[in-house]
Design an enzyme around this catalytic site. Structure first.
Site, PDB file in Angstrom:
ATOM      1  N   THR A  35       0.824  -1.210   0.000  1.00 37.39           N
ATOM      2  CA  THR A  35       0.000   0.000   0.000  1.00 37.39           C
ATOM      3  C   THR A  35       0.856   1.257   0.000  1.00 37.39           C
ATOM      4  O   THR A  35       0.628   2.186  -0.787  1.00 37.39           O
ATOM      5  CB  THR A  35      -0.920   0.015   1.236  1.00 37.39           C
ATOM      6  N   TYR A  79      -2.646 -10.269   4.093  1.00 38.41           N
ATOM      7  CA  TYR A  79      -2.615  -8.862   4.497  1.00 38.41           C
ATOM      8  C   TYR A  79      -4.053  -8.383   4.667  1.00 38.41           C
ATOM      9  O   TYR A  79      -4.819  -8.332   3.714  1.00 38.41           O
ATOM     10  CB  TYR A  79      -1.864  -8.044   3.437  1.00 38.41           C
ATOM     11  N   TYR A 126     -12.630  -3.707  -3.190  1.00 36.17           N
ATOM     12  CA  TYR A 126     -13.779  -3.319  -4.027  1.00 36.17           C
ATOM     13  C   TYR A 126     -14.747  -4.481  -4.253  1.00 36.17           C
ATOM     14  O   TYR A 126     -15.959  -4.319  -4.147  1.00 36.17           O
ATOM     15  CB  TYR A 126     -13.320  -2.738  -5.386  1.00 36.17           C
ATOM     16  N   LYS A 164      -0.099 -10.090   7.897  1.00 37.78           N
ATOM     17  CA  LYS A 164       0.068  -8.699   8.304  1.00 37.78           C
ATOM     18  C   LYS A 164      -1.316  -8.214   8.700  1.00 37.78           C
ATOM     19  O   LYS A 164      -2.199  -8.057   7.864  1.00 37.78           O
ATOM     20  CB  LYS A 164       0.634  -7.856   7.159  1.00 37.78           C
ATOM     21  N   ILE A 175       5.406  -4.583   9.902  1.00 37.38           N
ATOM     22  CA  ILE A 175       5.724  -4.019   8.592  1.00 37.38           C
ATOM     23  C   ILE A 175       5.349  -2.551   8.700  1.00 37.38           C
ATOM     24  O   ILE A 175       4.177  -2.198   8.757  1.00 37.38           O
ATOM     25  CB  ILE A 175       4.980  -4.738   7.456  1.00 37.38           C
ATOM     26  N   ARG A 186      -9.191   0.009   4.237  1.00 36.27           N
ATOM     27  CA  ARG A 186      -8.847   0.357   2.864  1.00 36.27           C
ATOM     28  C   ARG A 186      -9.552  -0.533   1.842  1.00 36.27           C
ATOM     29  O   ARG A 186      -9.862  -0.089   0.746  1.00 36.27           O
ATOM     30  CB  ARG A 186      -7.330   0.252   2.641  1.00 36.27           C
TER      31      ARG A 186
END
Length: 292
Positions: free
Chosen positions: A44, A133, A107, A161, A203, A138
């Site tokens: 990202t 992840y 999405y 993550k 991370i 987001r």
């Protein structure tokens, strides 16, 4: 290999918006010098959403060439299309990539079974270790602990993550998965508590500009040197927060330019440059931490 402080690396671009290989080399050397444990390329923070396919592959390959095995490279290979992830990972199969980081499909908003089938298909297409992840703010979908448990039984899905910032998730996941499954924080502000609860590392966005401090803090936390870890973390807390004062990676990219790590803070639309008001706030914090 997947413990300690890893960095979610920014992608340096020149004034015209082209990916800058010379600045990429400078950033990677900075992390080698400061003993960052691994570099995530084009997650990202690396603006993966706005690079094209060839740029994505080339940047990973450049990073491997620059790193020369002096620091491990993890490739961001997450898309909202299962077939796109599989295609990209197939190209990396014979490289020195130590792992792939795959974000939940954004999405599309798949069901939990859809998420399971997505990650299962990716993992079964390759021998490269895969890191899940989860960042629902987001992506619009949340990879739940029960689904993480199902995925943890697939041989080369080796960790997650977890970037929800919800610390209750650590024990929920830890109690379900096997002991060799890596739990990695994706939220700098809560990474200290995450590690004390049994996490294996972070991370980090903050590590882009404060690699030395982040590496020390995480190492202290992993060694249960709680007072030293907490002191360092508290000194960084304002920076952790300010680096998300506008959408990531807007603030950290500007900060990297301000302290001289990159030559340009160019960022691709629809993201725009940091506002002058927020530049003043971050500048003050960078000066306070003597990161200039």
């Amino acid at each position: 290999m997947f413990t300690g402080c890893m960095v979610a690396l920014i992608t340096p671009m020149d004034m015209k918006g082209n990916i800058c290989k010379s600045n990429l080399k400078k950033l990677i050397q900075y992390h080698i010098n400061n003993k960052t444990k691994a570099i995530v390329i084009l997650g990202t923070t690396g603006e993966s959403a706005t690079v094209n396919y060839n740029e994505h592959i080339n940047t990973i390959m450049w990073s491997l060439d620059i790193a020369q095995d002096k620091i491990p490279i993890i490739a961001g290979t997450g898309f909202n299309s299962t077939s796109k992830s599989i295609k990209m990972i197939s190209i990396l199969e014979k490289t020195n990539i130590i792992g792939c980081l795959n974000v939940t499909p954004y999405y599309n908003r798949p069901t939990q079974n859809g998420l399971y089938q997505h990650f299962k298909a990716i993992a079964e297409s390759t021998n490269i270790p895969q890191i899940l992840y989860n960042v629902p703010k987001r992506t619009g979908c949340d990879l739940l602990p029960e689904t993480i448990y199902r995925l943890s039984k697939i041989k080369n899905i080796i960790g997650i993550k977890e970037a929800t910032g919800d610390l209750s998730r650590v024990n929920k996941i830890k109690n379900l998965v096997h002991e060799n499954f890596f739990l990695i924080s994706g939220d700098d502000s809560t990474a200290f508590e995450f590690i004390l609860l049994g996490g294996h590392g972070v991370i980090s966005v903050t590590a882009n500009i404060a690699a030395k401090y982040m590496n020390k803090f995480v190492n202290y936390a992993l060694k249960n040197k709680i007072k030293k870890a907490n002191n360092l973390n508290q000194s960084l807390m304002l920076l952790h927060q300010q680096l998300f004062i506008e959408s990531n990676p807007i603030p950290v990219k500007w900060a990297a330019k301000y302290i001289g790590l990159i030559n340009s803070d160019f960022i691709r639309l629809p993201l725009t440059k940091l506002t002058d008001t927020n530049k003043k706030l971050i500048k003050k914090t960078l000066n306070m931490l003597q990161l200039i």
